[in-house]
Design an enzyme around this catalytic site. Structure first.
Site, PDB file in Angstrom:
ATOM      1  N   TYR A 103       0.855  -1.187   0.000  1.00  0.00           N
ATOM      2  CA  TYR A 103       0.000   0.000   0.000  1.00  0.00           C
ATOM      3  C   TYR A 103       0.892   1.237   0.000  1.00  0.00           C
ATOM      4  O   TYR A 103       1.855   1.332   0.783  1.00  0.00           O
ATOM      5  CB  TYR A 103      -0.886   0.007   1.254  1.00  0.00           C
ATOM      6  CG  TYR A 103      -1.648   1.306   1.439  1.00  0.00           C
ATOM      7  CD1 TYR A 103      -2.952   1.428   0.978  1.00  0.00           C
ATOM      8  CD2 TYR A 103      -1.054   2.413   2.042  1.00  0.00           C
ATOM      9  CE1 TYR A 103      -3.654   2.625   1.108  1.00  0.00           C
ATOM     10  CE2 TYR A 103      -1.735   3.613   2.172  1.00  0.00           C
ATOM     11  CZ  TYR A 103      -3.031   3.708   1.709  1.00  0.00           C
ATOM     12  OH  TYR A 103      -3.706   4.887   1.832  1.00  0.00           O
ATOM     13  N   GLU A 191      -3.976   7.363  -3.530  1.00  0.00           N
ATOM     14  CA  GLU A 191      -3.406   6.097  -3.061  1.00  0.00           C
ATOM     15  C   GLU A 191      -3.390   5.025  -4.144  1.00  0.00           C
ATOM     16  O   GLU A 191      -4.196   5.039  -5.064  1.00  0.00           O
ATOM     17  CB  GLU A 191      -4.130   5.579  -1.802  1.00  0.00           C
ATOM     18  CG  GLU A 191      -5.530   5.121  -2.012  1.00  0.00           C
ATOM     19  CD  GLU A 191      -6.179   4.546  -0.743  1.00  0.00           C
ATOM     20  OE1 GLU A 191      -5.812   4.923   0.380  1.00  0.00           O
ATOM     21  OE2 GLU A 191      -7.082   3.720  -0.906  1.00  0.00           O
TER      22      GLU A 191
END
Ligand code: GDP
Ligand code: MN
Length: 380
Positions: A103, A191
């Site tokens: 991530y 993101e």
């Protein structure tokens, strides 16, 4: 403003982040044709394009072995609802063979007043879950906006995710580019999850999410054009057109307030007295009865509203304007739920006269008004 995955992917690609090719389909036949072309006879992934995370878990992201299966998956996903949002489009991309998922995200952090770069080796899953259950797996860097993400900072974070130095360097480069994209579009969040390691050892951004700060849109008409109103709550679209600041919430007490601070205080008090606000609504500081009419239209259109609370502190906003707006609105739309009005300040006497003439009563005490609204929402 939320962007769709395919829009966010385009932005990241333009900033040099490795994003696999992908195309949009609105029908199963289109999905089949794209899968045949991009997939080269191999597997593809079919992905619902809605403003929601967790699409994978909800069945909105499916792997297909070939173009025929891609068409079948697209037929199932198109029209399904994920977190209350209907899927109108699917994105078709060649399926990557994934060996690891990380991530990488950047969010504006109010407490440090900085963009914060957050990375985790526990990618793929909901980052909120990781934050709740294993916060030590998330590494953070508060970015100094004067310098951006510096190479050694990015590499330091990347080495917490990758043992292989080539991969760590590639990830560091992606982090810096992600910050570049975040900054360029005026994002409040950007993101990549997952940042996947593929079978050949390369890194690829397989999912992208960008939220643009609404205040940037005047400066960036090309970004404002990316808005998809069909994917937003109809009440929020109507409120934006009426010039109101409105956020739909899950409770039953509809709130109509002037000023963001008072709106927040009102919501706090509704909760304090055991109720749940149905919305945040700031009619702003101007004196304009039409705004009140629009506000009441939006609040009354919400079937979960059981009582409506007006909380007006008249300064620049004139209480009599609000009162006239309430009277006009209730002539146009007959109210089916109880209305509690609290107003105090500029032209309060005029307002009380207008309301009394129309058969309404008004309070001046905020606690009392909130208590009554909560009780009425409960009783309904
Ligand atoms: P989200 O659930 O809304 O975050 O959607 P994602 O695009 O992140 O997809 C969810 C999961 O599907 C990912 O974490 C992957 O595990 C899987 N996935 C997505 N794209 C691919 C792909 O190209 N190949 C493979 N094997 N899995 C994928
Ligand atoms: Mn994802």
């Amino acid at each position: 403003m939320n962007l769709h995955e395919y829009q966010a992917r385009d932005i990241l690609r333009r900033h040099g982040i490795p994003v696999p090719a992908a195309e949009l389909a609105t029908t199963a036949d289109e999905a089949r044709a794209i899968a045949a072309r991009l997939g080269g006879g191999g597997a593809v992934v079919v992905k619902a394009q809605v403003h929601a995370g967790g699409r994978g878990k909800a069945g909105g992201v499916r792997l297909a072995r070939d173009a025929g299966e891609a068409a079948a998956h697209a037929a199932k996903i198109l029209g399904m609802t994920i977190k209350g949002l209907t899927v109108h489009r699917v994105l078709i991309a060649p399926a990557a063979e994934i060996t690891a998922e990380t991530y990488v995200g950047i969010v504006v952090d109010r407490s440090s007043q900085r963009p914060v770069l957050m990375v985790s080796a526990a990618g793929g899953v909901d980052i909120e879950e990781v934050a709740a259950q294993a916060p030590e797996k998330i590494h953070r860097l508060a970015v100094d906006p004067r310098y951006g993400v510096l190479p050694h900072q990015a590499l330091g974070l990347a080495l917490k995710l990758y043992r292989d130095l080539t991969q760590a360097r590639a990830a560091a480069d992606i982090m810096q580019r992600l910050y570049g994209a975040f900054y360029a579009v005026g994002a409040s969040l950007a993101e990549v999850n997952p940042l996947a390691t593929t079978a050949d050892g390369a890194l690829a951004a397989l999912d992208a999410k960008i939220v643009i700060d609404d205040n940037e849109l005047d400066r960036h008409p090309e970004l404002a054009a990316l808005r998809d109103s069909t994917a937003e709550a109809p009440s929020e679209v109507a409120a934006r057109q009426a010039g109101l600041t409105f956020i739909k919430l899950e409770g039953s007490v509809g709130c109509c307030v002037n000023g963001a601070g008072l709106a927040m205080a009102t919501m706090d008090l509704v909760k304090y007295y055991g109720g749940e606000p149905a919305n945040f609504l700031d009619i702003g500081g101007s004196s304009n009865p039409q705004k009140v009419v629009s506000a009441l239209q939006i609040i009354t259109a919400d079937p979960s509203v059981r009582a409506i609370l007006f909380n007006i502190f008249g300064g620049i906003t004139r209480c009599d304007d609000v009162a006239n707006g309430i009277v006009q609105a209730t002539e146009q739309i007959p109210l089916e739920v109880p209305l509690v009005i609290r107003l105090t300040g500029t032209n309060e006497d005029l307002a009380v006269a207008v309301l009394t003439k129309a058969g309404f009563s008004a309070l001046t005490d905020m606690d009392e008004a909130v208590k009554q609204a909560v009780a009425k929402a409960r009783a309904a």
